[in-house]
Write an enzyme that holds these catalytic residues in place. Structure first.
Site, PDB file in Angstrom:
ATOM      1  N   CYS A 158       0.803  -1.224   0.000  1.00  0.00           N
ATOM      2  CA  CYS A 158       0.000   0.000   0.000  1.00  0.00           C
ATOM      3  C   CYS A 158       0.841   1.281   0.000  1.00  0.00           C
ATOM      4  O   CYS A 158       0.315   2.364  -0.259  1.00  0.00           O
ATOM      5  CB  CYS A 158      -0.941   0.003   1.199  1.00  0.00           C
ATOM      6  SG  CYS A 158      -2.061  -1.410   1.224  1.00  0.00           S
ATOM      7  N   HIS A 198      -9.312   3.441  -1.231  1.00  0.00           N
ATOM      8  CA  HIS A 198      -7.890   3.078  -1.160  1.00  0.00           C
ATOM      9  C   HIS A 198      -7.494   2.128  -2.284  1.00  0.00           C
ATOM     10  O   HIS A 198      -7.486   0.911  -2.101  1.00  0.00           O
ATOM     11  CB  HIS A 198      -7.601   2.444   0.208  1.00  0.00           C
ATOM     12  CG  HIS A 198      -6.255   1.828   0.335  1.00  0.00           C
ATOM     13  ND1 HIS A 198      -5.102   2.415  -0.149  1.00  0.00           N
ATOM     14  CD2 HIS A 198      -5.859   0.642   0.900  1.00  0.00           C
ATOM     15  CE1 HIS A 198      -4.065   1.631   0.101  1.00  0.00           C
ATOM     16  NE2 HIS A 198      -4.500   0.557   0.737  1.00  0.00           N
ATOM     17  N   CYS A 248       0.703   2.607   6.123  1.00  0.00           N
ATOM     18  CA  CYS A 248       1.015   1.238   6.545  1.00  0.00           C
ATOM     19  C   CYS A 248       0.917   0.334   5.327  1.00  0.00           C
ATOM     20  O   CYS A 248       0.277   0.671   4.325  1.00  0.00           O
ATOM     21  CB  CYS A 248       0.060   0.779   7.633  1.00  0.00           C
ATOM     22  SG  CYS A 248      -1.690   0.746   7.114  1.00  0.00           S
TER      23      CYS A 248
END
Length: 458
Positions: free
Chosen positions: A108, A405, A435
């Site tokens: 990510c 996201h 994260c």
């Protein structure tokens, strides 16, 4: 929109290889709308999403494509047919073929790492004009065939059998039982633990005393701030509309909603049952998302010649890692103190915190860790807690819980959002935190320098 340019490679001559004292600046960022997976952007793959973001960025900044030297691109939902999406974007947009492109897959945090790597490329004198970014389409995730089935099929072709009977025998010898041939949908799960990211974050909430009510409240705040930002036109500044290849132009994110805490409280936990201390629900976790983002970075010499803003720069960055089990997403709590130390700053010096909201529990667990004496002793080598983040500075225009996201695009989004907010507010420092799977974390600080030394913003 597709951009047409001459394929003749007129190579840039601006950079001075070996000059380690150069300064890199962030010019602007653009992104596609962030949309629910298997929805509005169902027919646009990661290349198409990336191409839309890069095209929008070029059109916004008016950068001459003949002077773009590199594309540094992130991708997480990988395609075996296109292992270097950055280069595919160059070709799909018919950009000059001299543009070098490579891909980074850092879960990510991929596009935030692309921005930090680009900062090094420019500072090192290896290029003057670079586009960094990332894109992901969960709607185009490949469904892998079970290993036994692929092994059996491979042996039919490469196993050395000459006739049909022999080939069939090879298949049966290597394919395993037929019950194992059914494909399974890929999960966002850790190979090392076998558990999903949501399951791990549920455990983080339990270990750190993060309640479901606190998670729901953070999610509600994220949506409230995103709604206000949308009404003010702030999100529109970031977004380039995209043709969804189904007869519709998509121009806004589609996760944002009016928050309803009463409704949130009625949702069932998604990863562990309430009896097993499950607190993460569809309301306080990010949904599967399609989208892309791109950021234009140049040397300050190049920007000044173009009359572009030179006010935003990367001050410092740090990547960290932690054991994936049990607290998979806690690595940013290690990186935040490290990056502040590198920048010679404190938490109090930071004006804006752009913290990726993979799960509300992840953000809140990070806060708990930074305020914990025990965490500081175990992971930071400090006797006392590192400090407390001022919640009034957090994700001022909404975070991933409200905006969505797309794994490899979020880093580019937070860079663009933070740069825009620094320019609007005339503040100085923004800390960006993401994260990532594998127990990874990436944190950067960007700085708006003195206005007297900067050109007007685009």
């Amino acid at each position: 929109s597709v951009i047409i340019f001459s394929p003749i490679p007129l190579l840039p001559t601006m950079h001075k290889s070996g000059n380690l004292l150069r300064r890199a600046v962030i010019i602007a960022g653009q992104r596609t709308p962030f949309c629910k997976g298997y929805g509005d952007l169902l027919y646009v793959d990661s290349i198409g999403l990336g191409s839309a973001a890069v095209s929008g960025l070029i059109n916004k900044t008016k950068v001459d494509p003949m002077e773009v030297e590199q594309i540094v691109w992130g991708n997480v939902v990988l395609s075996t047919a296109t292992p270097n999406i950055g280069r595919e974007i160059v070709i799909e947009l018919n950009l000059p073929r001299h543009i070098v492109a490579h891909m980074i897959s850092f879960a990510c945090a991929s596009s935030l790492k692309c921005v930090c790597d680009t900062d090094m490329i420019i500072k090192g004198g290896h290029a003057d004009v670079v586009i960094a970014g990332g894109s992901d389409s969960v709607s185009h995730a490949e469904v892998p065939l079970p290993r036994g089935l692929t092994r059996g099929l491979s042996m039919v072709t490469f196993g050395g059998a000459k006739d049909a009977k022999g080939k069939l025998q090879k298949f049966w010898d290597y394919s395993g039982p037929a019950s194992g041939w059914i494909p399974g949908f890929p999960a966002v799960a850790e190979k090392s633990t076998g558990k999903t990211m949501g399951y791990h974050c549920d455990m983080m909430a339990e270990f750190n005393g993060v309640t479901r009510a606190a998670q729901d409240q953070l999610a509600a705040e994220s949506h409230e701030k995103a709604l206000k930002a949308m009404q003010k036109g702030y999100l529109k500044e970031e977004i380039v509309p995209i043709d969804n290849r189904a007869g519709k132009i998509i121009s806004m994110d589609n996760f944002i909603q009016k928050p309803n805490l009463e409704k949130y409280a009625k949702l069932k936990p998604a990863f562990r049952s309430a009896e097993n201390k499950g607190t993460i629900t569809a309301a306080n976790a990010t949904g599967l998302t399609d989208g892309g983002s791109a950021v234009l970075m140049t040397s300050d010499e190049y920007a000044k010649k173009k009359g572009w803003p030179t006010d935003i720069q990367v001050k410092a960055w740090h990547n960290s890692a932690i054991d994936p089990f049990p607290q998979l997403l806690l690595a940013p709590a290690i990186a935040i103190p490290k990056v502040l130390e590198k920048a010679k700053l404190s938490l109090e010096d930071i004006d804006i915190f752009e913290i990726h909201e993979a799960f509300a529990a992840q953000v809140l667990s990070t806060f708990v860790a930074l305020e914990s004496d025990q965490f500081s002793r175990d992971y930071l080598g400090r006797d006392k807690a590192f400090g407390k983040i001022d919640r009034s500075k957090l994700n001022l225009n909404g975070g991933s819980l409200a905006l969505g996201h797309p794994f490899a695009a979020t880093g580019g989004r937070v860079v663009a959002a933070a740069a825009n907010e620094l320019r609007r507010s005339k503040k100085r420092y923004a800390l960006l935190s993401v994260c990532a799977a594998g127990g990874l974390g990436s944190v950067a600080i960007i700085e708006r320098v003195d206005e007297l030394s900067a050109q007007p913003a685009l």
